[in-house]
Write an enzyme that holds these catalytic residues in place. Structure first.
Site, PDB file in Angstrom:
ATOM      1  N   ALA A  73       0.829  -1.215   0.000  1.00 44.78           N
ATOM      2  CA  ALA A  73       0.000   0.000   0.000  1.00 44.78           C
ATOM      3  C   ALA A  73       0.855   1.252   0.000  1.00 44.78           C
ATOM      4  O   ALA A  73       1.852   1.336   0.712  1.00 44.78           O
ATOM      5  CB  ALA A  73      -0.905  -0.011   1.234  1.00 44.78           C
ATOM      6  N   TYR A 139       8.169  11.156  -3.212  1.00 46.66           N
ATOM      7  CA  TYR A 139       7.828   9.726  -3.325  1.00 46.66           C
ATOM      8  C   TYR A 139       9.033   8.867  -2.953  1.00 46.66           C
ATOM      9  O   TYR A 139       8.955   7.984  -2.091  1.00 46.66           O
ATOM     10  CB  TYR A 139       7.369   9.415  -4.755  1.00 46.66           C
ATOM     11  CG  TYR A 139       7.405   7.946  -5.078  1.00 46.66           C
ATOM     12  CD1 TYR A 139       6.539   7.060  -4.440  1.00 46.66           C
ATOM     13  CD2 TYR A 139       8.320   7.428  -6.003  1.00 46.66           C
ATOM     14  CE1 TYR A 139       6.580   5.700  -4.722  1.00 46.66           C
ATOM     15  CE2 TYR A 139       8.363   6.077  -6.290  1.00 46.66           C
ATOM     16  CZ  TYR A 139       7.496   5.214  -5.647  1.00 46.66           C
ATOM     17  OH  TYR A 139       7.549   3.879  -5.917  1.00 46.66           O
ATOM     18  N   LYS A 143       9.749   6.386   0.482  1.00 47.24           N
ATOM     19  CA  LYS A 143      10.081   4.954   0.447  1.00 47.24           C
ATOM     20  C   LYS A 143      11.402   4.693   1.187  1.00 47.24           C
ATOM     21  O   LYS A 143      11.551   3.699   1.901  1.00 47.24           O
ATOM     22  CB  LYS A 143      10.195   4.486  -1.007  1.00 47.24           C
ATOM     23  CG  LYS A 143       8.858   4.421  -1.729  1.00 47.24           C
ATOM     24  CD  LYS A 143       8.028   3.255  -1.220  1.00 47.24           C
ATOM     25  CE  LYS A 143       6.747   3.047  -2.004  1.00 47.24           C
ATOM     26  NZ  LYS A 143       5.998   1.863  -1.542  1.00 47.24           N
ATOM     27  N   HIS A 187       1.963   6.123 -15.903  1.00 44.66           N
ATOM     28  CA  HIS A 187       3.078   5.271 -16.332  1.00 44.66           C
ATOM     29  C   HIS A 187       3.196   5.184 -17.850  1.00 44.66           C
ATOM     30  O   HIS A 187       2.197   5.205 -18.570  1.00 44.66           O
ATOM     31  CB  HIS A 187       2.933   3.875 -15.719  1.00 44.66           C
ATOM     32  CG  HIS A 187       3.088   3.910 -14.233  1.00 44.66           C
ATOM     33  ND1 HIS A 187       2.024   3.777 -13.377  1.00 44.66           N
ATOM     34  CD2 HIS A 187       4.170   4.135 -13.464  1.00 44.66           C
ATOM     35  CE1 HIS A 187       2.463   3.894 -12.136  1.00 44.66           C
ATOM     36  NE2 HIS A 187       3.762   4.114 -12.159  1.00 44.66           N
ATOM     37  N   ARG A 219      14.913   3.356 -18.344  1.00 41.66           N
ATOM     38  CA  ARG A 219      14.394   2.610 -17.203  1.00 41.66           C
ATOM     39  C   ARG A 219      14.520   1.118 -17.467  1.00 41.66           C
ATOM     40  O   ARG A 219      14.690   0.682 -18.593  1.00 41.66           O
ATOM     41  CB  ARG A 219      12.901   2.933 -16.974  1.00 41.66           C
ATOM     42  CG  ARG A 219      12.620   4.376 -16.560  1.00 41.66           C
ATOM     43  CD  ARG A 219      13.046   4.627 -15.123  1.00 41.66           C
ATOM     44  NE  ARG A 219      12.771   5.988 -14.699  1.00 41.66           N
ATOM     45  CZ  ARG A 219      13.588   7.024 -14.914  1.00 41.66           C
ATOM     46  NH1 ARG A 219      14.736   6.850 -15.556  1.00 41.66           N
ATOM     47  NH2 ARG A 219      13.264   8.231 -14.474  1.00 41.66           N
ATOM     48  N   GLY A 281      11.576  15.514 -10.819  1.00 41.23           N
ATOM     49  CA  GLY A 281      11.845  14.322  -9.998  1.00 41.23           C
ATOM     50  C   GLY A 281      12.363  13.128 -10.770  1.00 41.23           C
ATOM     51  O   GLY A 281      12.696  12.101 -10.177  1.00 41.23           O
ATOM     52  N   ASP A 282      12.448  13.183 -12.115  1.00 39.50           N
ATOM     53  CA  ASP A 282      12.902  12.037 -12.914  1.00 39.50           C
ATOM     54  C   ASP A 282      14.431  11.946 -12.956  1.00 39.50           C
ATOM     55  O   ASP A 282      15.112  12.936 -13.224  1.00 39.50           O
ATOM     56  CB  ASP A 282      12.410  12.165 -14.361  1.00 39.50           C
ATOM     57  CG  ASP A 282      11.035  11.560 -14.559  1.00 39.50           C
ATOM     58  OD1 ASP A 282      10.636  10.710 -13.730  1.00 39.50           O
ATOM     59  OD2 ASP A 282      10.369  11.938 -15.531  1.00 39.50           O
TER      60      ASP A 282
HETATM   61  N1  UDP Z   1       7.371   9.250 -19.308  1.00 37.90           N
HETATM   62  C1  UDP Z   1       7.154  10.029 -20.436  1.00 37.90           C
HETATM   63  N2  UDP Z   1       5.864  10.359 -20.749  1.00 37.90           N
HETATM   64  C2  UDP Z   1       4.804   9.952 -20.001  1.00 37.90           C
HETATM   65  C3  UDP Z   1       5.034   9.134 -18.869  1.00 37.90           C
HETATM   66  C4  UDP Z   1       6.339   8.814 -18.546  1.00 37.90           C
HETATM   67  O1  UDP Z   1       8.094  10.434 -21.120  1.00 37.90           O
HETATM   68  O2  UDP Z   1       3.667  10.301 -20.342  1.00 37.90           O
HETATM   69  C5  UDP Z   1       8.753   8.888 -18.950  1.00 37.90           C
HETATM   70  C6  UDP Z   1       9.163   9.352 -17.555  1.00 37.90           C
HETATM   71  O3  UDP Z   1       9.682  10.659 -17.607  1.00 37.90           O
HETATM   72  C7  UDP Z   1      10.210   8.305 -17.179  1.00 37.90           C
HETATM   73  C8  UDP Z   1       9.752   7.041 -17.922  1.00 37.90           C
HETATM   74  O4  UDP Z   1       8.833   7.488 -18.918  1.00 37.90           O
HETATM   75  O5  UDP Z   1      11.458   8.659 -17.715  1.00 37.90           O
HETATM   76  C9  UDP Z   1       9.044   6.062 -17.005  1.00 37.90           C
HETATM   77  O6  UDP Z   1       8.079   6.784 -16.264  1.00 37.90           O
HETATM   78  P1  UDP Z   1       6.978   6.062 -15.404  1.00 37.90           P
HETATM   79  O7  UDP Z   1       6.095   7.135 -14.843  1.00 37.90           O
HETATM   80  O8  UDP Z   1       6.338   4.980 -16.220  1.00 37.90           O
HETATM   81  O9  UDP Z   1       7.798   5.326 -14.264  1.00 37.90           O
HETATM   82  P2  UDP Z   1       8.846   5.880 -13.169  1.00 37.90           P
HETATM   83  O10 UDP Z   1      10.201   5.598 -13.753  1.00 37.90           O
HETATM   84  O11 UDP Z   1       8.578   7.320 -12.936  1.00 37.90           O
HETATM   85  O12 UDP Z   1       8.568   5.030 -11.983  1.00 37.90           O
END
Ligand code: UDP
Length: 326
Positions: A73, A139, A143, A187, A219, A281-282
């Site tokens: 959760a 986030y 964690k 996602h 990723r 945050g990425d």
């Molecule tokens: N991403 C993107 N466009 C979107 C959603 C995600 O370019 O509409 C990119 C995001 O910046 C990251 C990757 O896809 O580099 C994976 O993002 P996601 O949110 O799926 O997972 P995270 O790595 O944040 O857990």
């Protein structure tokens, strides 16, 4: 084993619940359905409840004689956590403390916690469990704080624990019967597939000026059923008073552009894109070394490439264009 899965009606939680049931374990799902889906788990196993109701939680843990908690959760979106940090500290950190204290009160000695690759600092190489940490979104920090809290509870009160650091969970299960369904969806893979489904005009690419070969973020995309398998193995290996931390990834990194190209190949049509600014945050690149999980627990991913993973997600989205909503 008698297991309680908090957040067990979510994407990873429900895949794990199905795997545990197949493995002969007794499982109960504890979920407030704020983001989870009742249809993703057997109804008779579901208790709809909030984690912050500690009295009810202690009662439940005692009455079901729970031996192990799997703690799925929590709130999971990096971007949202930057906008709304307080709900991340409450849902994730505070509710986890309530859970841990309730476990102590009910004499439940083992916990497996869902953490994230986002606790790491980005690097060009493969991340190992000891790699440098830099949880730079609320986030990720929430964690990381919970990981620390669990380790401290283990040292002081003898809890046994496992921490699983997920990389990018995705994919559909059981020939498209189960899959990813978040509201709002954030996602990458489900959003990309919404374009050929006719639900979005294009997929926005969050930045193409990262220090990666094609400029988009990299990723490690891992199939949810492979994650579920890791939970089963890690839960069975928890020892009282001790803890282990494992990365769960495939060791292969794919860029946002590679995901889009592979999705085009799977669906057989061009997917429109638009370059957007970076998302707060990425990290540029997060790819896991999962040697520890493989060598200590004998884990092997069944899905070995992105194409198979996206094909399984496409099966789910095609069969259920509105997710679990009927
Ligand atoms: N991403 C993107 N466009 C979107 C959603 C995600 O370019 O509409 C990119 C995001 O910046 C990251 C990757 O896809 O580099 C994976 O993002 P996601 O949110 O799926 O997972 P995270 O790595 O944040 O857990």
């Amino acid at each position: 084993m008698r297991i309680l899965a908090t957040g067990g009606a979510g994407f990873v939680g429900s895949a794990t619940v199905r795997r545990l049931l197949k493995g002969g374990h007794e499982v109960f799902v504890y979920d407030n359905l704020s983001t989870g889906h009742a249809d993703s788990v057997p109804g008779e196993l579901l208790c709809r409840a909030d984690l912050d109701d500690s009295e009810r939680l202690v009662d439940f843990l005692r009455s079901k004689q729970i031996e192990t908690v799997m703690h799925f959760a929590g709130s999971i979106a990096v971007g949202e956590s930057v906008e709304d940090p307080r709900s991340y500290y409450r849902n994730n950190v505070i509710n986890s403390q309530i859970l841990l204290e309730s476990m102590l009160e009910a004499d439940v000695g083992r916990i497996l916690f869902s953490s994230t690759a986002a606790v790491y600092a980005a690097t060009d190489g493969l991340l190992t469990e000891d790699s440098a940490k830099d949880p730079d979104s609320p986030y990720a920090f929430s964690k990381w704080a919970i990981e620390k809290m669990i380790a401290d509870f283990s040292r002081a009160y003898g809890l046994g624990y496992g921490v699983l650091r997920y990389f990018n969970a995705c994919g559909g299960s059981e020939e498209g019967r189960f899959g990813e369904d978040h509201h709002p969806e954030t996602h990458l893979i489900p959003l990309v597939l919404k374009v050929p489904l006719g639900q979005r005009e294009f997929i926005g690419i969050f930045g193409n000026d990262y220090p990666t070969p094609d400029g988009t973020c990299i990723r490690d995309y891992i199939h949810v059923d492979d994650l579920a398998e890791a939970h089963l193995l890690a839960a069975e290996a928890i020892t009282p008073g001790r803890g282990s931390v494992y990365n769960i990834g495939t060791g292969t990194g794919n860029s946002v552009l590679e995901v889009i190209e592979t999705a085009q190949d799977v669906v057989g049509e061009k997917i429109a894109t638009e370059i957007l600014p970076r998302r707060a945050g990425d990290a540029a690149r997060l790819v896991a070394g999962s040697e520890k999980l493989r060598s200590e627990l004998g884990w092997q991913p069944r899905y070995k490439n992105l194409r198979e993973i996206i094909a399984s997600a496409w099966q789910w989205h095609q069969a259920n264009p509105n997710g679990y909503e009927k």
